[in-house]
Enzyme design. Sequence first.
Site, PDB file in Angstrom:
ATOM      1  N   GLU A   1      11.074  11.322  -6.325  1.00  0.00           N
ATOM      2  CA  GLU A   1      10.407  10.446  -5.598  1.00  0.00           C
ATOM      3  C   GLU A   1      10.845   9.187  -5.577  1.00  0.00           C
ATOM      4  O   GLU A   1      11.045   8.421  -6.427  1.00  0.00           O
ATOM      5  CB  GLU A   1       8.788  10.353  -6.125  1.00  0.00           C
ATOM      6  CG  GLU A   1       7.929   9.559  -5.297  1.00  0.00           C
ATOM      7  CD  GLU A   1       6.389   9.385  -6.099  1.00  0.00           C
ATOM      8  OE1 GLU A   1       5.464   9.224  -5.317  1.00  0.00           O
ATOM      9  OE2 GLU A   1       6.428   9.535  -7.087  1.00  0.00           O
TER      10      GLU A   1
ATOM     11  N   HIS B   1      -3.680   3.337   2.882  1.00  0.00           N
ATOM     12  CA  HIS B   1      -2.997   4.335   3.640  1.00  0.00           C
ATOM     13  C   HIS B   1      -3.475   4.387   5.088  1.00  0.00           C
ATOM     14  O   HIS B   1      -4.489   3.962   5.183  1.00  0.00           O
ATOM     15  CB  HIS B   1      -3.105   5.592   3.053  1.00  0.00           C
ATOM     16  CG  HIS B   1      -2.656   5.708   1.372  1.00  0.00           C
ATOM     17  ND1 HIS B   1      -3.259   6.646   0.421  1.00  0.00           N
ATOM     18  CD2 HIS B   1      -1.916   4.722   0.646  1.00  0.00           C
ATOM     19  CE1 HIS B   1      -2.554   6.370  -0.555  1.00  0.00           C
ATOM     20  NE2 HIS B   1      -1.863   5.369  -0.859  1.00  0.00           N
TER      21      HIS B   1
ATOM     22  N   SER C   1      -1.747  10.232  -2.463  1.00  0.00           N
ATOM     23  CA  SER C   1      -0.648  10.731  -2.862  1.00  0.00           C
ATOM     24  C   SER C   1      -1.157  11.990  -3.463  1.00  0.00           C
ATOM     25  O   SER C   1      -0.093  12.966  -3.676  1.00  0.00           O
ATOM     26  CB  SER C   1      -0.173   9.710  -4.009  1.00  0.00           C
ATOM     27  OG  SER C   1       0.353   8.691  -3.137  1.00  0.00           O
TER      28      SER C   1
ATOM     29  N   ASP D   1       4.356  11.455   1.634  1.00  0.00           N
ATOM     30  CA  ASP D   1       2.786  11.776   1.599  1.00  0.00           C
ATOM     31  C   ASP D   1       2.107  11.311   2.583  1.00  0.00           C
ATOM     32  O   ASP D   1       1.155  12.028   3.178  1.00  0.00           O
ATOM     33  CB  ASP D   1       2.368  11.667   0.119  1.00  0.00           C
ATOM     34  CG  ASP D   1       2.805  10.232  -0.544  1.00  0.00           C
ATOM     35  OD1 ASP D   1       3.351   9.598   0.219  1.00  0.00           O
ATOM     36  OD2 ASP D   1       2.325  10.116  -1.511  1.00  0.00           O
ATOM     37  N   HIS D   2       2.134  10.278   2.917  1.00  0.00           N
ATOM     38  CA  HIS D   2       1.423   9.341   3.906  1.00  0.00           C
ATOM     39  C   HIS D   2       2.064   8.135   4.190  1.00  0.00           C
ATOM     40  O   HIS D   2       3.062   7.847   3.506  1.00  0.00           O
ATOM     41  CB  HIS D   2      -0.155   9.118   3.314  1.00  0.00           C
ATOM     42  CG  HIS D   2       0.128   8.474   2.032  1.00  0.00           C
ATOM     43  ND1 HIS D   2       0.528   7.103   1.725  1.00  0.00           N
ATOM     44  CD2 HIS D   2      -0.032   8.987   0.726  1.00  0.00           C
ATOM     45  CE1 HIS D   2       0.408   6.630   0.581  1.00  0.00           C
ATOM     46  NE2 HIS D   2       0.189   7.889  -0.070  1.00  0.00           N
TER      47      HIS D   2
ATOM     48  N   ASP E   1       7.180   7.928  -1.250  1.00  0.00           N
ATOM     49  CA  ASP E   1       5.982   7.626  -1.102  1.00  0.00           C
ATOM     50  C   ASP E   1       5.476   6.516  -0.219  1.00  0.00           C
ATOM     51  O   ASP E   1       6.080   5.440  -0.273  1.00  0.00           O
ATOM     52  CB  ASP E   1       5.409   7.562  -2.553  1.00  0.00           C
ATOM     53  CG  ASP E   1       3.902   7.597  -2.590  1.00  0.00           C
ATOM     54  OD1 ASP E   1       3.195   6.935  -1.913  1.00  0.00           O
ATOM     55  OD2 ASP E   1       3.344   8.370  -3.574  1.00  0.00           O
TER      56      ASP E   1
ATOM     57  N   THR F   1       2.217  11.778  -7.394  1.00  0.00           N
ATOM     58  CA  THR F   1       3.100  12.682  -6.970  1.00  0.00           C
ATOM     59  C   THR F   1       3.848  13.726  -7.972  1.00  0.00           C
ATOM     60  O   THR F   1       3.708  14.642  -7.880  1.00  0.00           O
ATOM     61  CB  THR F   1       4.085  11.903  -5.888  1.00  0.00           C
ATOM     62  OG1 THR F   1       3.389  11.180  -4.935  1.00  0.00           O
ATOM     63  CG2 THR F   1       5.019  12.905  -5.465  1.00  0.00           C
TER      64      THR F   1
ATOM     65  N   ASP G   1       5.732   2.817  -1.321  1.00  0.00           N
ATOM     66  CA  ASP G   1       4.210   2.801  -1.254  1.00  0.00           C
ATOM     67  C   ASP G   1       3.659   1.393  -1.691  1.00  0.00           C
ATOM     68  O   ASP G   1       2.664   0.681  -1.033  1.00  0.00           O
ATOM     69  CB  ASP G   1       3.856   3.971  -1.985  1.00  0.00           C
ATOM     70  CG  ASP G   1       2.073   4.014  -2.119  1.00  0.00           C
ATOM     71  OD1 ASP G   1       1.466   4.180  -1.044  1.00  0.00           O
ATOM     72  OD2 ASP G   1       1.569   3.836  -3.269  1.00  0.00           O
TER      73      ASP G   1
END
Length: 355
Positions: free
Chosen positions: A245, A319, A77, A292-293, A36, A130, A250
């Site tokens: 994950e 993000h 997410s 995811d980003h 993430d 997620t 993140d």
Amino acid sequence: MKFRILLILLFCSTLGVSQAQKKSKRPKNIILMVGDGMGVAQIYAGMTGNFGHLNLEEFPVVGFHKNQSSDSYVTDSAAGATAFSCGVKSYNGAIGVDPEGNPVPTILEIAEENGLATGLVATCAITHATPASFIAHQANRSMEEEIAMDFLSTDVDVFIGGGRKFFIDRKDNLNLVDSLKMRGYQIANSIDEVEAVESGKLAAFLADVQQPKYSEGRGDQLVKSTETALNLLKTNKKGMFLMIEGSQIDWGGHSNDTQYIVDEMIDFDNAIGKVLEFAKKDKNTLVIITADHETGGFTINKGSTEMGVVEGKFTTGSHTGVMIPVFAYGPGSEDFAGIYENNEIFNKMLKAYKF
């Protein structure tokens, strides 16, 4: 001349068989690993912090996905994971639903319907955006009690993460842990209890809400959880789907904390190493690594692989919209090269399974 013609025909026949075998080969297992918030800079920071190397370097196929959600240039997410799990681009906050709020079958649910073993592992609450997007169908990621209830609507074999609170300390006063026990799940509340489970179904809660940082006591829970999940799921002869994950890469980005990113990235890569070891031995497992980003607008200004030191800078506490790398290994991995939309990852997994 006749002998030459015979040789050519024999070669063409052999080539045709070889190509047919190549086309028919599909993975029995798919393991999707999501770091993430993990962009290219996070990966390279982890590589530098690990003295120049990561297990990710062993992946022969690399691509990129474009990750915009249905209502925003910068995804969250929930929408990002829903694209992976359901094959639809939805709005930020969506959990397993399309832009109109309609439930969409997830790759985990489709795998279950086809008799495969399934699992979820995370370093955050198992009801977080997620992992939730692979098993739940809710209008918003904030609905964690409703997401926890959705775990009872599937037959997922293994899930390991935080989030005990959403199963036992609920507004409706239900105890979903008791409900899980009635459905045959073994309940684990520590990593030692997780490692002690050798067969059957497992629901593991490693924190009331969120697990701590790697550097603040979580340690190698992700690696151990990954090993346990693989050992439990591999007993299914039809195969497995497992989503793992590395959640807190993140959070390091949101905190603009370079060392947090490095620690979590290396931890995630250690879990990748265990999965890669399994896939190399199994020879019938497709492994996909992506994010995811990107989080933080993170960049690297200085560093030393010899010293394992990174100096990073950030442009945001949120993000960003940059493309995200995809790494793949195993049968079907060639389909993950190139540049494509994030929801294509679902379609590529479905194609690989040939359901």
